[in-house]
Design a protein around this motif. Structure first.
Motif, PDB file in Angstrom:
ATOM      1  N   GLU A   3     -12.784   1.961  10.792  1.00  0.00           N
ATOM      2  CA  GLU A   3     -12.214   1.334   9.597  1.00  0.00           C
ATOM      3  C   GLU A   3     -11.180   0.293  10.006  1.00  0.00           C
ATOM      4  O   GLU A   3     -10.325   0.561  10.843  1.00  0.00           O
ATOM      5  N   PRO A   4     -11.238  -0.938   9.447  1.00  0.00           N
ATOM      6  CA  PRO A   4     -10.220  -1.943   9.759  1.00  0.00           C
ATOM      7  C   PRO A   4      -8.818  -1.419   9.440  1.00  0.00           C
ATOM      8  O   PRO A   4      -8.638  -0.615   8.516  1.00  0.00           O
ATOM      9  N   VAL A   5      -7.846  -1.872  10.216  1.00  0.00           N
ATOM     10  CA  VAL A   5      -6.468  -1.382  10.076  1.00  0.00           C
ATOM     11  C   VAL A   5      -5.967  -1.477   8.642  1.00  0.00           C
ATOM     12  O   VAL A   5      -5.335  -0.551   8.128  1.00  0.00           O
ATOM     13  N   TRP A   6      -6.257  -2.593   7.989  1.00  0.00           N
ATOM     14  CA  TRP A   6      -5.736  -2.820   6.629  1.00  0.00           C
ATOM     15  C   TRP A   6      -6.784  -2.549   5.550  1.00  0.00           C
ATOM     16  O   TRP A   6      -6.616  -2.993   4.410  1.00  0.00           O
ATOM     17  N   GLY A   7      -7.851  -1.820   5.900  1.00  0.00           N
ATOM     18  CA  GLY A   7      -8.843  -1.464   4.899  1.00  0.00           C
ATOM     19  C   GLY A   7      -9.430  -2.684   4.205  1.00  0.00           C
ATOM     20  O   GLY A   7      -9.740  -3.695   4.847  1.00  0.00           O
ATOM     21  N   PRO A   8      -9.585  -2.647   2.881  1.00  0.00           N
ATOM     22  CA  PRO A   8     -10.245  -3.734   2.150  1.00  0.00           C
ATOM     23  C   PRO A   8      -9.474  -5.048   2.135  1.00  0.00           C
ATOM     24  O   PRO A   8     -10.030  -6.082   1.778  1.00  0.00           O
ATOM     25  N   VAL A  13      -5.014 -10.145   5.344  1.00  0.00           N
ATOM     26  CA  VAL A  13      -3.845 -10.066   6.226  1.00  0.00           C
ATOM     27  C   VAL A  13      -4.085 -10.885   7.482  1.00  0.00           C
ATOM     28  O   VAL A  13      -3.216 -11.656   7.915  1.00  0.00           O
ATOM     29  N   ALA A  14      -5.264 -10.736   8.076  1.00  0.00           N
ATOM     30  CA  ALA A  14      -5.581 -11.473   9.309  1.00  0.00           C
ATOM     31  C   ALA A  14      -5.520 -12.976   9.084  1.00  0.00           C
ATOM     32  O   ALA A  14      -4.990 -13.729   9.921  1.00  0.00           O
ATOM     33  N   ASP A  15      -6.049 -13.441   7.963  1.00  0.00           N
ATOM     34  CA  ASP A  15      -6.032 -14.877   7.664  1.00  0.00           C
ATOM     35  C   ASP A  15      -4.604 -15.387   7.504  1.00  0.00           C
ATOM     36  O   ASP A  15      -4.266 -16.478   7.994  1.00  0.00           O
ATOM     37  N   MET A 115       1.029   3.415   6.493  1.00  0.00           N
ATOM     38  CA  MET A 115       0.344   2.660   5.443  1.00  0.00           C
ATOM     39  C   MET A 115      -0.697   3.491   4.702  1.00  0.00           C
ATOM     40  O   MET A 115      -0.953   3.285   3.526  1.00  0.00           O
ATOM     41  N   GLN A 116      -1.307   4.436   5.411  1.00  0.00           N
ATOM     42  CA  GLN A 116      -2.344   5.266   4.795  1.00  0.00           C
ATOM     43  C   GLN A 116      -1.814   6.649   4.395  1.00  0.00           C
ATOM     44  O   GLN A 116      -2.582   7.554   4.113  1.00  0.00           O
ATOM     45  N   GLY A 117      -0.497   6.811   4.384  1.00  0.00           N
ATOM     46  CA  GLY A 117       0.095   8.089   4.045  1.00  0.00           C
ATOM     47  C   GLY A 117       0.477   8.852   5.308  1.00  0.00           C
ATOM     48  O   GLY A 117       0.149   8.425   6.411  1.00  0.00           O
ATOM     49  N   PRO A 118       1.184   9.976   5.197  1.00  0.00           N
ATOM     50  CA  PRO A 118       1.669  10.545   3.941  1.00  0.00           C
ATOM     51  C   PRO A 118       2.724   9.665   3.272  1.00  0.00           C
ATOM     52  O   PRO A 118       3.283   8.771   3.888  1.00  0.00           O
ATOM     53  N   ASP A 119       2.939   9.956   2.030  1.00  0.00           N
ATOM     54  CA  ASP A 119       3.814   9.124   1.213  1.00  0.00           C
ATOM     55  C   ASP A 119       5.219   9.045   1.801  1.00  0.00           C
ATOM     56  O   ASP A 119       5.737   9.997   2.368  1.00  0.00           O
ATOM     57  N   VAL A 120       5.805   7.868   1.670  1.00  0.00           N
ATOM     58  CA  VAL A 120       7.190   7.635   2.077  1.00  0.00           C
ATOM     59  C   VAL A 120       7.930   7.088   0.867  1.00  0.00           C
ATOM     60  O   VAL A 120       7.429   6.197   0.181  1.00  0.00           O
ATOM     61  N   ARG A 121       9.104   7.617   0.596  1.00  0.00           N
ATOM     62  CA  ARG A 121       9.881   7.124  -0.530  1.00  0.00           C
ATOM     63  C   ARG A 121      10.279   5.668  -0.293  1.00  0.00           C
ATOM     64  O   ARG A 121      10.482   5.244   0.852  1.00  0.00           O
ATOM     65  N   PRO A 122      10.390   4.877  -1.353  1.00  0.00           N
ATOM     66  CA  PRO A 122      10.621   3.436  -1.187  1.00  0.00           C
ATOM     67  C   PRO A 122      11.875   3.059  -0.407  1.00  0.00           C
ATOM     68  O   PRO A 122      11.827   2.176   0.451  1.00  0.00           O
TER      69      PRO A 122
END
Length: 256
Positions: A3-8, A13-15, A115-122
């Motif tokens: 799976e690409p690092v940044w998904g869909p 991001v690369a561009d 980036m893909q979790g687990p959740d981090v508070r803002p």
């Protein structure tokens, strides 16, 4: 297939990272475009940990740009170049992570990994980004800026005073930015605390940026010594990474 690092949104991001912004308006544009991309990153859409930092960075840089337009800096060439060099290190770290490079700084990897979790508070997520960018990136951005301008990190001059003026932007911005990361019940507690939280966080940013200036002076003295410079890079990266992991731990959630 991996799976690409940044998904869909990986190609977006690369561009974006294919080139470096050449001036402060371009830095603001890059950050704004990146923000639009990051909030589309699943599974944490609209609450991406990196987006929490990037939004803060975009706000501060936009206010730096406004002061440049207003003629507030004694040496705008220095401040503009520093802003570009500073942003370049952030975008380079993102590019290395996008390429799955083992050379991605540890200071940034600890945030990118979430980036893909687990959740981090803002608020802890934003703080982890600030930690990596100031404690690791800023000293080297200062050194490359001084080298480019054939200057040096001397205390008390126009460039140092302009550098310190950024602390004022943080102090002005922190109250609104910080409250934007809080839940309703936390806002009630924040109101009861009065200006205390804003004061100590402003003081912390000022102290941290002061340390970054002194680290830049230290690196400047050994800039022609490859081994000494690499030692400083490794030392600052490791220190920032340890603090970043702490900020992103359950203990760091107490910041929120």
């Amino acid at each position: 297939m991996t799976e690409p690092v940044w998904g869909p949104v990986h190609q977006d991001v690369a561009d974006l990272l294919a080139d470096h912004p050449a001036d402060v308006p371009a830095v603001v544009d890059h950050l704004a475009t990146l923000q639009e991309v990051l909030v589309r990153l699943p599974p944490l859409q609209e609450s991406c940990p990196l987006a929490d930092f990037n939004a803060l960075y975009l706000t501060i840089t936009s206010r730096v740009l406004q002061r440049l337009y207003d003629g507030s800096f004694a040496d705008p060439v220095f401040l503009s170049r520093l802003d570009v060099e500073f942003a370049a290190r952030y975008f380079d770290a993102l590019r290395l992570w996008t390429e799955s490079s083992p050379y991605t700084p540890q200071a940034w990897s600890c945030l990118f990994e979430r980036m893909q979790g687990p959740d981090v508070r803002p608020l802890p997520a934003a703080a982890a980004g600030v930690n990596a960018h100031i404690n690791f990136d800023l000293p080297f951005a200062l050194v490359t800026t001084f080298a480019y301008l054939e200057s040096e990190p001397a205390d008390g001059g126009d460039q140092h005073r302009d550098y310190l003026q950024i602390n004022e932007i943080f102090a002005e911005s922190i109250p609104t930015l910080r409250r934007g990361y809080l839940d309703r019940w936390q806002l009630i507690i924040d109101t009861l605390n009065g200006d205390l939280d804003d004061w100590y966080q402003g003081e912390l940013v000022e102290y941290t940026r002061g340390v970054a200036w002194r680290n830049a002076q230290r690196i400047w003295r050994v800039r022609h010594d490859t081994h000494a410079r690499e030692y400083e890079r490794s030392r600052l990266d490791g220190t920032a990474a340890r603090l970043g992991r702490l900020l992103l731990s359950p203990l760091g959630a107490l910041l929120q």
